[in-house]
Structures are given as structure tokens and as C-alpha cells.
Write a protein that holds these residues in place. Sequence first.
Motif, mmCIF file in Angstrom:
data_model
loop_
_atom_site.group_PDB
_atom_site.id
_atom_site.type_symbol
_atom_site.label_atom_id
_atom_site.label_comp_id
_atom_site.label_asym_id
_atom_site.label_seq_id
_atom_site.Cartn_x
_atom_site.Cartn_y
_atom_site.Cartn_z
ATOM 1 N N LEU A 5 0.800 -1.219 0.000
ATOM 2 C CA LEU A 5 0.000 0.000 0.000
ATOM 3 C C LEU A 5 0.841 1.280 0.000
ATOM 4 O O LEU A 5 0.272 2.378 -0.010
ATOM 5 C CB LEU A 5 -0.939 0.006 1.210
ATOM 6 N N LYS A 8 -0.026 4.477 -2.089
ATOM 7 C CA LYS A 8 -1.398 4.455 -2.591
ATOM 8 C C LYS A 8 -2.149 5.671 -2.032
ATOM 9 O O LYS A 8 -1.880 6.116 -0.904
ATOM 10 C CB LYS A 8 -2.119 3.176 -2.168
ATOM 11 N N ALA A 10 -5.386 7.157 -0.546
ATOM 12 C CA ALA A 10 -6.601 6.693 0.122
ATOM 13 C C ALA A 10 -7.399 7.868 0.675
ATOM 14 O O ALA A 10 -6.854 8.731 1.363
ATOM 15 C CB ALA A 10 -6.242 5.732 1.258
ATOM 16 N N MET A 27 -3.890 2.881 7.751
ATOM 17 C CA MET A 27 -3.473 3.077 6.361
ATOM 18 C C MET A 27 -2.184 3.888 6.293
ATOM 19 O O MET A 27 -1.307 3.630 5.461
ATOM 20 C CB MET A 27 -4.590 3.786 5.587
ATOM 21 N N CYS A 32 0.414 4.770 3.055
ATOM 22 C CA CYS A 32 -0.506 5.457 2.151
ATOM 23 C C CYS A 32 -0.386 6.977 2.285
ATOM 24 O O CYS A 32 -0.085 7.504 3.359
ATOM 25 C CB CYS A 32 -1.951 5.078 2.460
ATOM 26 N N ILE A 87 -8.068 4.394 -3.349
ATOM 27 C CA ILE A 87 -8.881 3.709 -2.340
ATOM 28 C C ILE A 87 -9.883 4.693 -1.744
ATOM 29 O O ILE A 87 -9.507 5.801 -1.353
ATOM 30 C CB ILE A 87 -7.990 3.144 -1.214
ATOM 31 N N ILE A 89 -12.636 4.848 1.350
ATOM 32 C CA ILE A 89 -13.243 4.247 2.528
ATOM 33 C C ILE A 89 -14.435 5.103 2.917
ATOM 34 O O ILE A 89 -14.280 6.221 3.412
ATOM 35 C CB ILE A 89 -12.267 4.163 3.716
ATOM 36 N N ARG A 139 -10.150 0.320 -4.974
ATOM 37 C CA ARG A 139 -10.782 -0.370 -3.854
ATOM 38 C C ARG A 139 -11.822 0.574 -3.237
ATOM 39 O O ARG A 139 -11.496 1.724 -2.912
ATOM 40 C CB ARG A 139 -9.752 -0.747 -2.776
ATOM 41 N N THR A 238 -7.807 -2.290 6.049
ATOM 42 C CA THR A 238 -6.482 -2.171 5.433
ATOM 43 C C THR A 238 -6.163 -3.396 4.581
ATOM 44 O O THR A 238 -5.660 -3.278 3.457
ATOM 45 C CB THR A 238 -5.409 -1.991 6.521
ATOM 46 N N SER A 241 -8.051 -3.344 1.378
ATOM 47 C CA SER A 241 -7.549 -2.296 0.480
ATOM 48 C C SER A 241 -6.350 -2.759 -0.336
ATOM 49 O O SER A 241 -5.961 -2.091 -1.302
ATOM 50 C CB SER A 241 -7.136 -1.059 1.292
ATOM 51 N N SER A 242 -5.777 -3.876 0.029
ATOM 52 C CA SER A 242 -4.490 -4.283 -0.527
ATOM 53 C C SER A 242 -4.617 -5.345 -1.620
ATOM 54 O O SER A 242 -5.691 -5.922 -1.838
ATOM 55 C CB SER A 242 -3.610 -4.838 0.593
#
Length: 264
Positions: A5, A8, A10, A27, A32, A87, A89, A139, A238, A241-242
Motif C-alpha cells: 500500500l 497508494k 486513500a 493506512m 498510504c 482507495i 473508505i 478499492r 487495510t 484495500s491491498s
Amino acid sequence: MDLGLTKKIALVTGASAGIGFAIAEQMAKEGCHLIICGRHSKNLEKAHQALLNFQGEIMSVIADVQQESDSRNLVQKALEKFGKIDILINNSEGASFSGDLIENISDEAWKNTFEGKLMGYIRMTNLVLPSMKNQQWGRIINVIGTSGKEPSSRLIKSGVANAGLINFTKALATEVAKFNILVTGINPGIIDTPRHRQYLEINANKQGTTIDFIREKIIKNIPIERIGNSHEIANLVTFLSSECASYITGVTIPVDGGLSTAAF
């Protein structure tokens, strides 16, 4: 285990406290870059400062994702800074505990519930999908709630909205799988958050008893015999998300100490 991650991008909504902050923190630990939002500037600033302890970049935006203009501004700022969103959330408190009988719930109350958590998640999803489709990777994880599958007359408004989100999660996963976008949901059970502690206090006052007494009554219904903590939700978010979860989509996973199993 390396979750892959690092760097990434997010976006975590409702990240200034409770489950949302725990997710953002976990994260960040994985490397991230984060965009976090919340409605209250003081709480959001406190969360932002705490997350500066990690290597990734942190961007915080005051936003109420129940409002279309705030949602659009949030995503626009995220894209301007990072160029993409990997990502999303979706995390929101949703409707509060009321205990109202259905005949006592007004049309306005129903509309507010649906416009809040349900439409908030749908709206944020629609706003980030173009970025994810463009890069052929994404994600989307929806933090929903057990009342979507375990109906309760005390939580009827949020239960109906959560049931809609479970349906939305599964339908969306089928639609966007071809773009390598995975969509999952998490149903937290009873988790020790500021909101839950407020619930304990309100009910203790209503019943003329102590917070400890109310807590013990709750724990008796949980097979694992304790209340959960926010990091137990964050750990699963988490992972989902991966790339380690690259074959998981269209499901909603309960994290409730066995509470939903015991309900049958």
C-alpha cells in the motif's frame, strides 16, 4: 506481510475520530498518502496532527459528505493534489439511536437518514469512480453496520439504510469488476467509540442506572464477551484495500464478536 500500500492514495471519510481515525492511522502506517475529512475542524486538526507521525502525505478537508457540494469539493481537492484516488473508505455514523416506533418516525426523518449515510456513500462512490476506471485499479470499502442484516426496531431507520448499502455494495462490485475495482463492505458490531460511549451515557441516564450496568448487559449478548475496538475494524479495512485481497469483492463481512451469529 507487505500489503503493498506504500504511496497508494486513500480517501477516508469521517476520519476525525472513532473507527474512521483508526482506519486512517492504520493506512498511514502502511505508507498510504491520505485525504481525510470530517465535519468539525477541531477534531479534524487533531487527527491531522496525529497522522503526521507517519511517512505518507496527509491532506485534511472539512466536509460533510451528506452535502453534495462538500463531497464534490473534497474529491476535487484530492485529485488536484494527488492526481488520482486509489482507495475510497466510506465511513459515516449514519442515523442515531432513537428507539422510535415506526408510526412515530416522520417522512422527514426517513429522508434525512437516506440522504445522509446511504446517499453520502453512493455520491462519494460516483465521484471517485472515473479516477479508478481510468487507472484500471481501485478499492471501495463501505463501513456499514450489523443492523442492515439483523433488523432491530430500535434502529429501524439506520437498518433500512444499511440494508440498501449492502445491496449497493454487491451490485456495484459486479458492475465495476471488469475495471479491476473491488467493492466490499464491513458490518461493525458494538465498537468502543466516542459515539458508543455517548450511547451508554444516554441510556444509563434514561434507565436511572450506571454506564457499567448498561455495558455489562450488552456484553452478555456478545459470544466473545467483550466490546470491540476500532483497530479491529481498521485492520480488516487495510487488508481489503491491498493486493492481498485481490480475489475478494461483492461481500459484506461482519466484525462483531459473533453477535450476528448469536442472533439466529
